[in-house]
Design an enzyme around this catalytic site. Structure first.
Site, short mmCIF file in Angstrom:
data_model
loop_
_atom_site.label_atom_id
_atom_site.label_comp_id
_atom_site.label_asym_id
_atom_site.label_seq_id
_atom_site.Cartn_x
_atom_site.Cartn_y
_atom_site.Cartn_z
N GLU A 1 -9.94 -0.90 4.35
CA GLU A 1 -10.61 -0.41 5.54
C GLU A 1 -11.89 -1.19 5.82
OE1 GLU A 1 -8.86 1.48 7.25
OE2 GLU A 1 -8.47 3.46 6.44
N HIS B 1 -7.89 -2.99 9.62
CA HIS B 1 -7.55 -2.96 8.19
C HIS B 1 -6.33 -3.81 7.88
CE1 HIS B 1 -4.92 0.98 8.41
NE2 HIS B 1 -4.19 -0.08 8.67
N ASP C 1 0.82 -1.21 0.00
CA ASP C 1 0.00 0.00 0.00
C ASP C 1 0.86 1.26 0.00
OD1 ASP C 1 0.97 -0.17 2.60
OD2 ASP C 1 -0.97 -0.53 3.53
N ASN D 1 -8.14 -0.57 13.47
CA ASN D 1 -9.54 -0.72 13.05
C ASN D 1 -9.74 -2.03 12.28
OD1 ASN D 1 -8.19 -0.20 10.71
ND2 ASN D 1 -9.50 1.47 10.02
C1 GLP Z 1 -0.79 0.90 8.36
C2 GLP Z 1 -0.53 0.23 6.99
C3 GLP Z 1 -0.65 -1.25 7.08
C4 GLP Z 1 -0.02 -1.68 8.38
C5 GLP Z 1 -0.96 -1.29 9.50
C6 GLP Z 1 -0.44 -1.54 10.89
O1 GLP Z 1 -1.59 2.01 8.24
N1 GLP Z 1 -1.35 0.70 5.93
O2 GLP Z 1 -0.05 -1.87 5.96
O3 GLP Z 1 0.19 -3.07 8.38
O4 GLP Z 1 -1.39 0.06 9.34
O5 GLP Z 1 0.59 -0.66 11.23
P1 GLP Z 1 1.57 -0.85 12.48
O6 GLP Z 1 2.36 -2.09 12.21
O7 GLP Z 1 2.42 0.39 12.49
O8 GLP Z 1 0.70 -1.00 13.68
#
Ligand code: GLP
Length: 245
Positions: free
Chosen positions: A143, A138, A67, A136
């Site tokens: 989302e 995702h 992403d 959330n």
């Molecule tokens: C982000 C990214 C995801 C990531 C997730 C968790 O916004 N878009 O690809 O895996 O949220 O992030 P973190 O590992 O910093 O908790």
């Protein structure tokens, strides 16, 4: 789906690094899609170190972006591009021809999605996809409420994602949309590893793993994947009712 719970973040990171290494050792031309974020950051450090120590050859692998934030320059430290470039591609000596990333600055975002879908199809699909989970629920930027029938797409970010996303940036940044692989890519990946770490992820992981599968909790998709492995540390597993012995 397999569920592996490790005693702490370091052990989790070590095992995740091993899972990536094992994929590449078995298949030097593997197509890898590795998430950005805080969760896998230590795993990638360990991966780089182990790849060097064990002289694992990544020069024939392909890297696919999961992403990207729309409207964020690749050189911005908060971009997914910057994260992957600085923590994986540079240290592993990955050449530009091995990498397919989203251009979050593109004027033709639909074209970016199409290019990505075509690149993945041309490479024969993703061999290993490693994802994190948002607060959330995702996955990538899929989302809550997103259709599971989508390949790469552009999506409006929800309020939690916009807020939490600030942690990756040095200054307050306007985050409105994301460009992401779709849940269809996630389901079609040959192996899917989902990582979760820390108490802040405990509630979402309980919902994802134990409540009825539903589009409001995209991370629950791991349970529909025949080669899905959840790797989490004990604190992220705090609220799970059923844990492996
Ligand atoms: C982000 C990214 C995801 C990531 C997730 C968790 O916004 N878009 O690809 O895996 O949220 O992030 P973190 O590992 O910093 O908790």
């Amino acid at each position: 789906m397999q569920l592996n719970i490790y005693k702490d973040h370091h052990t989790l990171s070590l095992e995740a690094a091993e899972a990536i290494l094992a994929t590449v050792k078995n298949n030097p031309t593997a197509v890898l899609c590795l998430a950005t974020g805080d969760t896998p950051a230590v795993a990638y450090e360990l991966l780089v170190k182990k790849a060097m120590d064990e002289q694992v050859d990544f020069s024939h692998c392909i890297f696919i972006a999961l992403d990207e934030w729309v409207g964020i320059l690749p050189e911005n430290e908060g971009s997914c591009h910057y994260f992957l470039e600085s923590r994986l591609f540079k240290p592993l000596n990955i050449s530009a021809s091995q990498v397919h990333l989203f251009d979050g600055m593109a004027t033709d975002l639909a074209g970016e999605c199409k290019k990505m879908d075509e690149a993945i199809a041309a490479k024969g699909g993703i061999d290993l996809m490693l994802v994190g989970v948002g607060l959330n629920g995702h996955v990538g930027f899929n989302e809550p409420g997103v259709s599971a029938d989508l390949y790469a797409h552009v999506i409006n970010l929800d309020d939690i994602t916009r807020l939490i996303g600030q942690k990756y940036f040095q200054q307050n940044t306007v985050l409105k949309q994301g460009i992401t692989l779709g849940l269809k890519h996630v389901l079609e990946s040959k192996k899917l590893v989902m990582m979760a770490s820390g108490l802040k992820k405990a509630e979402v992981m309980k919902k994802a793993l134990e409540e009825e599968i539903n589009i409001l909790m995209p991370a629950g998709i791991i349970r529909m994947h025949s080669q899905g492995v959840v790797m989490m540390d004990e604190t992220a597993a705090t609220y799970l009712t059923v844990k492996p012995a």
